[in-house]
Design an enzyme around this catalytic site. Structure first.
Site, PDB file in Angstrom:
ATOM      1  N   ASP A 268       0.661  -1.412  -0.044  1.00  0.00           N
ATOM      2  CA  ASP A 268       0.188   0.097  -0.073  1.00  0.00           C
ATOM      3  C   ASP A 268       0.721   1.119  -0.090  1.00  0.00           C
ATOM      4  O   ASP A 268       2.008   1.285   0.523  1.00  0.00           O
ATOM      5  CB  ASP A 268      -0.917   0.290   1.291  1.00  0.00           C
ATOM      6  CG  ASP A 268      -1.922  -1.159   0.996  1.00  0.00           C
ATOM      7  OD1 ASP A 268      -2.335  -1.577   0.055  1.00  0.00           O
ATOM      8  OD2 ASP A 268      -2.446  -1.643   2.177  1.00  0.00           O
ATOM      9  N   TYR A 335       5.243  -9.353   7.493  1.00  0.00           N
ATOM     10  CA  TYR A 335       4.884  -8.122   7.938  1.00  0.00           C
ATOM     11  C   TYR A 335       4.978  -7.611   9.249  1.00  0.00           C
ATOM     12  O   TYR A 335       5.013  -8.630  10.239  1.00  0.00           O
ATOM     13  CB  TYR A 335       3.408  -7.786   7.590  1.00  0.00           C
ATOM     14  CG  TYR A 335       2.858  -8.101   6.018  1.00  0.00           C
ATOM     15  CD1 TYR A 335       2.941  -7.219   5.162  1.00  0.00           C
ATOM     16  CD2 TYR A 335       2.563  -9.522   5.554  1.00  0.00           C
ATOM     17  CE1 TYR A 335       2.566  -7.334   3.826  1.00  0.00           C
ATOM     18  CE2 TYR A 335       2.204  -9.655   4.174  1.00  0.00           C
ATOM     19  CZ  TYR A 335       2.050  -8.380   3.455  1.00  0.00           C
ATOM     20  OH  TYR A 335       1.817  -8.633   2.173  1.00  0.00           O
ATOM     21  N   TYR A 407      -4.584  -9.593   2.509  1.00  0.00           N
ATOM     22  CA  TYR A 407      -4.670  -8.230   3.123  1.00  0.00           C
ATOM     23  C   TYR A 407      -4.919  -8.063   4.668  1.00  0.00           C
ATOM     24  O   TYR A 407      -5.706  -8.536   5.314  1.00  0.00           O
ATOM     25  CB  TYR A 407      -6.085  -7.597   2.594  1.00  0.00           C
ATOM     26  CG  TYR A 407      -6.423  -7.506   1.063  1.00  0.00           C
ATOM     27  CD1 TYR A 407      -5.883  -6.787   0.391  1.00  0.00           C
ATOM     28  CD2 TYR A 407      -7.187  -8.619   0.273  1.00  0.00           C
ATOM     29  CE1 TYR A 407      -5.962  -6.444  -0.820  1.00  0.00           C
ATOM     30  CE2 TYR A 407      -6.925  -8.397  -1.122  1.00  0.00           C
ATOM     31  CZ  TYR A 407      -6.674  -7.457  -1.878  1.00  0.00           C
ATOM     32  OH  TYR A 407      -6.670  -7.429  -2.981  1.00  0.00           O
TER      33      TYR A 407
END
Length: 444
Positions: A268, A335, A407
């Site tokens: 993003d 992440y 996501y």
């Protein structure tokens, strides 16, 4: 099949040059071109006809064969033999042309010189020749082969490709490459046209995005680049991008027409890409230079994007590498996410989240924030490991090792029930993502 008799039958019906006669027997004998075959056949037929011509009972048959060879075979030897025998040799019209190629095999040299001149504008190591032919030419050859029962021939397209390929290789000193040529020279021998297809230059590497306000790819404004009040006259919604920084110097050094950016997934705009970076490839169309200095380009990119974007491991790549890169969009990702919750967190609750989500298969309907540009479907993605570290009463760091395509922001928020299971629902404590970093992209 008697080869000489077959060759004479063809010549008795059609005027054929050495190339086009020899091509009808291309699969007979090796290590010689069709013009050599054709010339050899005409020489043998001339000798055979000469033998008949000196035999009293077959004199006229031999003379007739010599005249056919002189007229339809363009044989200087047959014409000279007739003159030696004091027989009338047929007059060859100046505009007489081969029935199949119309004399175009005799014009190879001129077209090769033009192609060589056109190629001088580009740096290349390998090339391939492509042949375009008028439909009428190929139909004529097909009808010829069918009517004459040709069994051992090859196509005129194939021969033109080989002849031009050898001639261009000799003229330029470059190598023909059939799988991944730098340049394709497309020739129409009948229209005498030449087109160059300059194949792209591919350079791969890894990038790190160090700021949260830079998109991966260029975002063009709805004004389509014309400039408006929305984009401040720039034609772009964001003045900077990873694509822009990684492509600009390579495009300039290679003197290409335009560039295209490929990456293994995307983060993003508000997420950083850290660790060893995300694999990417820049494709440059119609490059005039290929032997570019990648170390110099890497230094230029990093020097022009200090604190914003860094690249490393630049290397030459290929179209196959782009395909592999795209397949790697579902590669494992790592992440680090800072989440904020509405209610205070407990260590017991966080350990429960780790236990429930490690090894979990997440069912995720396309998030609302991207559904306008993505198919609204349910995807399943696997979490290999999830760890949570409490940093304040209402904030926690999540370390997520998962299958690509998950996501992770919606894994935290739940996206109004579109992601199941999710952190907010497990804790009965609504949460949102404050910061997101991609730590690693693991390509297999």
């Amino acid at each position: 099949m008697d080869v000489l008799q077959k060759a004479y039958t063809l010549l008795s019906k059609y005027p054929l040059c050495d190339h086009c006669l020899g091509r009808q027997f291309a699969l007979l004998g090796y290590a010689m071109e069709n013009n050599i075959r054709g010339a050899a056949l005409k020489t043998s037929l001339t000798m055979q006809a000469n033998t008949l011509a000196v035999e009293a009972e077959k004199n006229e048959e031999g003379i007739e064969q010599l005249r056919v060879l002189a007229a339809n075979g363009y044989s200087a030897a047959a014409k000279a033999t007739l003159e030696h025998l004091k027989k009338h040799a047929p007059k060859i019209e100046e505009d007489a042309k081969c029935f199949l190629c119309e004399g175009k095999f005799g014009e190879v040299g001129g077209i090769v010189e033009r192609a060589k001149k056109d190629l001088e504008a580009y740096e290349y190591t390998t090339f391939l020749v492509g042949i375009e032919l008028p439909i009428a030419v190929e139909e004529r050859e097909d009808e010829f082969k069918a009517s004459q029962s040709i069994e051992h021939g090859e196509s005129i397209r194939h021969e033109f490709g080989r002849v031009y390929g050898k001639a261009i290789a000799k003229a330029t000193g470059k190598e023909a490459e059939y799988l991944k040529p730098d340049v394709v020279v497309i020739i129409d021998p009948f229209l005498e046209s030449i087109k160059l297809q300059i194949n792209p230059l591919f350079v791969g590497g890894r990038y790190r995005k160090l700021q949260r306000t830079i998109p991966q790819s260029e975002w063009f404004c709805s004004c389509r680049g014309r400039g408006c009040s929305k984009c401040g006259g720039t034609g772009k919604l964001y003045p900077e991008s990873v694509e822009g920084y990684t492509s600009k110097d390579l495009l300039a050094e290679s003197e290409g027409a335009e560039s295209f950016f490929h990456a293994s997934g995307r983060e993003d705009i508000d997420a950083r890409m850290l660790g060893s970076g995300r694999p990417f490839i820049v494709e440059v169309s119609k490059p005039k230079r290929r032997s570019v200095d990648l170390k110099k380009i890497e230094h230029a990119i990093n020097g022009g994007a200090v604190g914003k974007v860094e690249v490393s491991e630049l290397h030459f790549a290929s179209k196959d590498d782009v395909r592999h890169l795209k397949k790697g969009e579902s590669a494992r990702k790592e992440y680090r996410l800072l989440a904020e919750f509405e209610k205070d967190l407990t260590e017991e609750g966080l350990r429960m989240v780790e236990e429930k989500l490690t090894g979990a298969l997440i069912k995720q309907q396309t998030p609302r924030r991207v559904v306008h540009r993505r198919a609204d479907i349910v995807r399943e993605r696997y979490i290999y490991k999830l760890e949570v570290k409490k940093v304040t009463l209402k904030r926690a760091l999540l370390f997520i090792n998962c299958q690509g395509g998950l996501y992770v922001k919606e894994l935290v928020s739940g996206d109004e029930g579109r992601t199941v299971p999710n952190v907010s629902a497990l804790l009965d404590n609504p949460a949102k993502t404050l910061k997101l970093d991609v730590l690693n992209v693991i390509m297999e």
